[in-house]
Enzyme design. Structure first.
Site, PDB file in Angstrom:
ATOM      1  CB  THR A 109      -0.860   0.031   1.287  1.00  0.00           C
ATOM      2  OG1 THR A 109      -1.675  -1.128   1.317  1.00  0.00           O
ATOM      3  CG2 THR A 109      -1.713   1.278   1.375  1.00  0.00           C
ATOM      4  NE  ARG A 136      -7.763  -8.815   0.874  1.00  0.00           N
ATOM      5  CZ  ARG A 136      -6.746  -7.966   1.008  1.00  0.00           C
ATOM      6  NH1 ARG A 136      -6.655  -6.901   0.236  1.00  0.00           N
ATOM      7  NH2 ARG A 136      -5.817  -8.178   1.920  1.00  0.00           N
ATOM      8  CB  VAL A 137     -12.430  -4.706   1.599  1.00  0.00           C
ATOM      9  CG1 VAL A 137     -11.916  -3.374   2.126  1.00  0.00           C
ATOM     10  CG2 VAL A 137     -13.502  -4.487   0.545  1.00  0.00           C
ATOM     11  N   GLY A 138      -9.075  -5.025   1.898  1.00  0.00           N
ATOM     12  CA  GLY A 138      -7.977  -5.104   2.866  1.00  0.00           C
ATOM     13  C   GLY A 138      -8.061  -3.992   3.897  1.00  0.00           C
ATOM     14  CG  ASP A 139      -4.387  -2.732   5.659  1.00  0.00           C
ATOM     15  OD1 ASP A 139      -4.188  -3.500   4.700  1.00  0.00           O
ATOM     16  OD2 ASP A 139      -3.618  -1.795   5.955  1.00  0.00           O
ATOM     17  CB  THR A 180       2.244  -1.000   3.667  1.00  0.00           C
ATOM     18  OG1 THR A 180       2.447  -1.859   2.538  1.00  0.00           O
ATOM     19  CG2 THR A 180       3.576  -0.794   4.373  1.00  0.00           C
ATOM     20  N   GLY A 181       1.069  -4.007   4.158  1.00  0.00           N
ATOM     21  CA  GLY A 181       1.332  -5.413   4.468  1.00  0.00           C
ATOM     22  C   GLY A 181       0.099  -6.247   4.199  1.00  0.00           C
TER      23      GLY A 181
END
Ligand code: GLY
Length: 302
Positions: A143, A171-174, A194-195
Site C-alpha cells: 500500500t 475482498r477488502v484489505g486494511d 502496509t502489508g
C-alpha cells in the site's frame, strides 16, 4: 514546521510532490492527495492504481482512503473498477457527503456523478500485471500510505492500493478501513499501514499507534510497540503473522516506522531537509527469524 512521511521507496515521488505543496504553504490534505495521485497513475508501481495487482477474475479493483485530522472526517472506497485514481473518489466522498465508505458499483456511480475521469479496464492493466495474474505469481499486497503535517498544524493521511494479488472478488484489505490501515488526529499524530491487510485489520494497528502517541509515547516507541504487539498477539492466538509495517508521525512532525519483516523502507522529508530520504528499516520482530523481538531497534526519529 511541515513534515511528510510515506511507505516504500516508490513513494519518493509522492514525498517530493507533498514537500512542494507544503513548502508553498499548502494544506496537509492536498499534499497527501497530490502525492498519492501521482503514484496511482504510474504504471510501473505494481501494487497501486494503474498497473496494480489483479483479482482472481483478472480485474483491477482498487481501495483508497483519506482522513482529515482537523475534523476526523474520512472518505474511503473499496473494490473500485474502471478508475485510475481512487484516492480522488475517497476525497470527493469525504468533502461532499456525510458518508465514510462506499463499495464497488456504488463508489463507481458516485465517482461518475462527481465527474472523476473513468478509464477502460484494459487501459489500467499492464502486461506485467497480466503476466503475474496468468502465473499467479508474486504475493503482492503493498500500500502507499502518506501522512502530512502542514504549517498550520493540520494533519492528514491517505492510502491507496490494488490489494492482494489474486484476491477474491469483493475482498477488502486494511487500506480503506479506518483505524486499521490509517488514522490521524491533528494535535496528536497519524499512522498508516502496509502489508497483509487481514493481519493489520485484526490488530487495528493504525488507531493503536495514534492512541499510544496520545498517551505520550514517541513515534518510534509507539510504532515499534504496535508492530510487536500485533505480531505477538496473532502468534498467541495460534496464527502465523504475514507482513505488517507501519509509519507514523506525531504533532511535532517527528516520524518513525516499524515492521515485522525484512526489506521495508519508507520515505521522510521535513522542512529542514533538501530532499526526501529513503530509510530502510530492520524488523522490530522478524516473522522469518523465529519471531525474535529485536530489542533496541526503535526506528528513526528526528
Ligand atoms: N495492505 C493492503 C491489502 O492487504 O489490501
Amino acid at each position: 514546521m511541515w513534515s511528510f512521511v510515506s511507505t516504500w521507496p516508490f513513494s519518493r515521488q509522492t514525498a517530493e510532490i507533498g514537500a512542494e505543496v507544503l513548502k508553498n504553504g499548502g494544506k496537509a490534505m492536498d499534499a497527501v492527495i497530490e502525492g498519492i495521485h501521482r503514484v496511482e497513475s504510474d504504471p510501473n508501481v505494481d501494487c497501486v492504481g494503474k498497473g496494480g495487482f489483479l483479482n482472481e477474475k483478472g480485474e483491477l479493483a482498487l481501495d483508497a482512503a483519506v482522513m482529515d485530522g482537523d475534523t476526523l472526517k474520512t472518505g474511503a472506497v473499496c473494490a473500485v473498477r474502471g478508475f485510475e485514481n481512487p484516492v480522488d473518489i475517497a476525497r470527493a466522498l469525504m468533502d461532499n457527503t456525510r458518508h465514510s465508505i462506499l463499495v464497488g458499483t456504488g463508489a463507481e456511480e458516485f465517482a461518475r456523478k462527481m465527474g472523476i475521469p473513468e478509464s477502460a479496464m484494459e487501459d489500467l492493466i499492464t502486461e506485467t500485471a497480466r503476466e503475474n495474474w496468468r502465473q499467479a505469481a508474486g504475493i503482492g499486497h503493498d500500500t502507499i500510505g502518506a501522512i502530512a503535517l502542514d504549517e498550520n498544524g493540520s494533519m492528514a493521511v491517505a492510502t491507496s492500493t490494488s490489494g492482494a494479488n489474486m484476491k477474491l472478488c469483493g475482498r477488502v484489505g486494511d487500506s480503506p478501513i479506518i483505524g486499521s490501515g490509517f488514522y490521524v488526529e491533528s494535535g496528536v499524530g497519524g499512522a498508516c499501514a502496509t502489508g497483509w491487510g487481514e493481519d493489520i485489520m485484526r490488530t487495528c494497528c493504525s488507531y493503536r499507534c495514534v492512541s499510544l502517541m496520545a498517551d505520550g509515547m514517541s513515534p518510534a516507541e509507539a510504532v515499534a510497540k504496535v508492530v510487536r504487539t500485533a505480531h505477538e498477539t496473532i502468534v498467541r492466538h495460534g496464527g502465523r503473522p504475514d507482513c505488517i509495517a507501519l509509519v507514523c508521525m506525531n504533532a511535532k512532525g517527528e516520524c518513525a516506522a516499524a515492521c515485522n519483516h525484512r526489506e521495508f523502507s519508507y520515505v521522510y522529508v521535513w522542512e529542514g531537509m533538501n530532499a526526501p530520504l529513503v530509510i530502510e528499516k530492520e524488523p522490530v520482530i522478524d516473522k522469518d527469524a523465529g519471531d525474535k523481538f529485536i530489542d533496541g531497534v526503535v526506528g528513526y526519529e528526528r
